[in-house]
Design a protein around this motif. Structure first.
Motif, PDB file in Angstrom:
ATOM      1  N   LEU A   1      25.996   4.734 -18.414  1.00  0.00           N
ATOM      2  CA  LEU A   1      24.894   5.081 -19.307  1.00  0.00           C
ATOM      3  C   LEU A   1      24.452   6.540 -19.135  1.00  0.00           C
ATOM      4  CD1 LEU A   1      22.799   4.223 -21.433  1.00  0.00           C
ATOM      5  CD2 LEU A   1      21.454   3.182 -19.592  1.00  0.00           C
ATOM      6  N   PRO A   2      24.195   6.992 -17.882  1.00  0.00           N
ATOM      7  CA  PRO A   2      23.839   8.413 -17.728  1.00  0.00           C
ATOM      8  C   PRO A   2      24.943   9.353 -18.200  1.00  0.00           C
ATOM      9  CG  PRO A   2      23.416   7.188 -15.692  1.00  0.00           C
ATOM     10  CD  PRO A   2      24.125   6.247 -16.620  1.00  0.00           C
TER      11      PRO A   2
ATOM     12  N   PHE B   1      20.816   6.243 -33.143  1.00  0.00           N
ATOM     13  CA  PHE B   1      19.557   5.498 -33.151  1.00  0.00           C
ATOM     14  C   PHE B   1      19.803   4.028 -32.784  1.00  0.00           C
ATOM     15  CE2 PHE B   1      16.957   2.436 -35.440  1.00  0.00           C
ATOM     16  CZ  PHE B   1      15.713   2.705 -34.886  1.00  0.00           C
ATOM     17  N   GLN B   2      20.756   3.403 -33.463  1.00  0.00           N
ATOM     18  CA  GLN B   2      20.983   1.977 -33.213  1.00  0.00           C
ATOM     19  C   GLN B   2      21.524   1.734 -31.805  1.00  0.00           C
ATOM     20  OE1 GLN B   2      19.984  -0.693 -34.662  1.00  0.00           O
ATOM     21  NE2 GLN B   2      21.008  -1.931 -33.092  1.00  0.00           N
ATOM     22  N   GLY B   3      22.396   2.603 -31.340  1.00  0.00           N
ATOM     23  CA  GLY B   3      22.932   2.452 -29.977  1.00  0.00           C
ATOM     24  C   GLY B   3      21.816   2.516 -28.939  1.00  0.00           C
ATOM     25  N   ILE B   4      20.920   3.474 -29.098  1.00  0.00           N
ATOM     26  CA  ILE B   4      19.790   3.618 -28.170  1.00  0.00           C
ATOM     27  C   ILE B   4      18.844   2.425 -28.320  1.00  0.00           C
ATOM     28  CG2 ILE B   4      17.704   4.984 -27.658  1.00  0.00           C
ATOM     29  CD1 ILE B   4      20.100   6.456 -26.677  1.00  0.00           C
ATOM     30  N   ASP B   5      18.563   2.048 -29.534  1.00  0.00           N
ATOM     31  CA  ASP B   5      17.621   0.953 -29.767  1.00  0.00           C
ATOM     32  C   ASP B   5      18.134  -0.349 -29.143  1.00  0.00           C
ATOM     33  OD1 ASP B   5      15.053   0.527 -31.381  1.00  0.00           O
ATOM     34  OD2 ASP B   5      16.261  -1.182 -32.031  1.00  0.00           O
TER      35      ASP B   5
ATOM     36  N   LYS C   1      13.416   4.624 -17.621  1.00  0.00           N
ATOM     37  CA  LYS C   1      13.687   5.613 -16.572  1.00  0.00           C
ATOM     38  C   LYS C   1      14.467   6.805 -17.114  1.00  0.00           C
ATOM     39  CE  LYS C   1      14.022   2.596 -12.591  1.00  0.00           C
ATOM     40  NZ  LYS C   1      14.984   1.961 -11.672  1.00  0.00           N
ATOM     41  N   MET C   2      15.445   6.509 -17.954  1.00  0.00           N
ATOM     42  CA  MET C   2      16.259   7.586 -18.542  1.00  0.00           C
ATOM     43  C   MET C   2      15.377   8.509 -19.376  1.00  0.00           C
ATOM     44  SD  MET C   2      19.508   6.990 -17.712  1.00  0.00           S
ATOM     45  CE  MET C   2      20.037   5.632 -16.645  1.00  0.00           C
TER      46      MET C   2
ATOM     47  N   LYS D   1      15.901  14.348 -18.653  1.00  0.00           N
ATOM     48  CA  LYS D   1      17.247  14.941 -18.738  1.00  0.00           C
ATOM     49  C   LYS D   1      17.858  14.821 -20.129  1.00  0.00           C
ATOM     50  CE  LYS D   1      18.606  13.867 -13.969  1.00  0.00           C
ATOM     51  NZ  LYS D   1      19.466  12.934 -13.190  1.00  0.00           N
ATOM     52  N   TYR D   2      17.337  13.873 -20.885  1.00  0.00           N
ATOM     53  CA  TYR D   2      17.971  13.569 -22.178  1.00  0.00           C
ATOM     54  C   TYR D   2      16.932  13.655 -23.294  1.00  0.00           C
ATOM     55  CZ  TYR D   2      20.518  11.331 -18.368  1.00  0.00           C
ATOM     56  OH  TYR D   2      21.133  11.082 -17.167  1.00  0.00           O
TER      57      TYR D   2
END
Lengths: 258, 258
Positions: free
Chosen positions: A157-158, A192-196, A208-209, A214-215
């Motif tokens: 993920l990071p 958007f959908q991937g993050i959601d 936390k991310m 950092k992002y």
């Protein structure tokens, strides 16, 4: 009797997908929704959706004279054309919906970003709850799922978020919050959908991310898509399906520390 | 002094990939080899390949004004363009090399088939030896790998082969051994490599699949590609890299019955 409107039927877009999960179909829906282009969503009718999906993948479905058969859904019907594979459907649709360049090499650069987002924020999240067998229950692969999820949260993920931040920091992203060329493209909707979805599956980790700073560009883009009028209206409509047992699943034990 | 031949340099294709494994780079190589189009293969020079690959993925690599950065290799350089993601590189190259239609929707139908072959015969074989963490050693995930391999061999592999046979049995495949439109396309080359790699990784299982007679068209296609003059010459040349610790790995314990 009026002449049947065959032209309209011929150019109508129809999405075939499982009912009751946003899943991979959601990437396709967001393109139509942002563009304000009507589409028929078979998944909304459970009695139609399941036979349609099963028919698509049936052993005796060999496609037709124009179309090879599909391995899985989502599939898109557009006139005589039947297309499957999520990134392929998006590639076909985006230029037609004003969400990607119709000329030059920009479409390949967008496709590269989209394939990477789908790998990192859709395919890999699915692997976290099904690392051994897609056909088996989650409950039968929980210890392995826990290990895979740890590796996803701590490493993959990071790595994907850092890549997406690199894209945003790069010159080719242009001005504004977007991934490519200084304006909204389908890659932004896919992000958007991937993050959601990933936020639904791993809320603590994603918080936390976000908090790490950092992002910031990635989350700024997410927020910007969410505020687009058509997307905002869609997200509160009954066309937006709630998350459940699909690609993105919320199993709190997968992100809790042992 | 002669004027530098900038035109030649501008149109030269350059493949960036890890040295000493065929890997995902092999799909790209096969297109050039079958088409008889020269390409520079950075992987052949270990001293150049590793810095190039690492530079591609470096945290400070943000691409340039024309190109977003890459998440991983393979990457293709062509003039000012830098593209990554295997199916994306193939999509860009195939029409230029005479291995896909340059007009109409055929390219989407091929892309759909290619994405599915890459899922089933490249990405999923990789998951069999790394089901928990791509960053960890195989030796540290052997029990999980054994389970994942069982599911791959018994369920996923037959499912993908049955799909490919359905494509071949369908009308859209046209005459002859090929997947689409009655002539060789890049999808056939991708299928060849997918089968070849999976045969290396799981020789007993693939022999059983061939002997079953259920997928005769798939193996006929494999054999037909192998006999194409340019491919035949390539496979016996020193440009063809031997399998080792890449995508397709031969761990006999992963296919032996317990």
């Amino acid at each position: 009797m009026a002449e049947p409107n065959t032209k309209r039927v011929k150019t109508e877009y129809e999405l075939i997908y499982w009912p009751k999960v946003p899943g991979r179909g959601e990437f396709v829906r967001l393109l139509f929704e942002d563009a304000g282009v009507p589409y028929v969503d078979i998944s909304k009718s459970e009695s139609e959706a399941v036979p349609n999906v099963l028919g698509l993948m049936a052993p005796d479905n060999k496609g037709d004279s124009n179309n090879p058969p599909s391995f899985a859904c989502p599939a898109l019907k557009h006139g005589d054309l039947v297309l499957s594979q999520t990134p392929n459907i998006l590639l076909y649709l985006a230029p037609k919906l004003g969400l990607a360049p119709t000329e030059g090499n920009g479409i390949y650069q967008l496709n590269q970003i989209v394939l990477t987002i789908l790998d990192g924020l859709s395919n890999e999240p699915h692997e976290t709850h099904h690392p051994i067998a897609a056909s088996a229950y989650y409950e039968d692969q929980k210890p392995e799922a826990k290990k895979r999820a740890k590796s996803f949260i701590e490493e993959r993920l990071p790595k994907y978020l850092a890549y997406l931040q690199r894209v945003l920091d790069g010159e080719a992203s242009g001005d504004g919050p977007w991934l490519y060329g200084g304006k909204l493209t389908y890659a932004d909707l896919v992000l958007f959908q991937g993050i959601d979805g990933t936020q639904f599956a791993f809320p603590k980790s994603m918080n936390k991310m976000r908090a790490s700073g950092k992002y910031d560009g990635v989350f700024r883009l997410y927020d910007a898509v969410k505020e687009r009028p058509n997307i905002k209206a869609y997200l509160t409509s009954d066309r937006r399906c709630a998350y459940s047992d699909g690609i993105w699943r919320q199993y709190p034990e997968l992100e809790d520390e042992n």
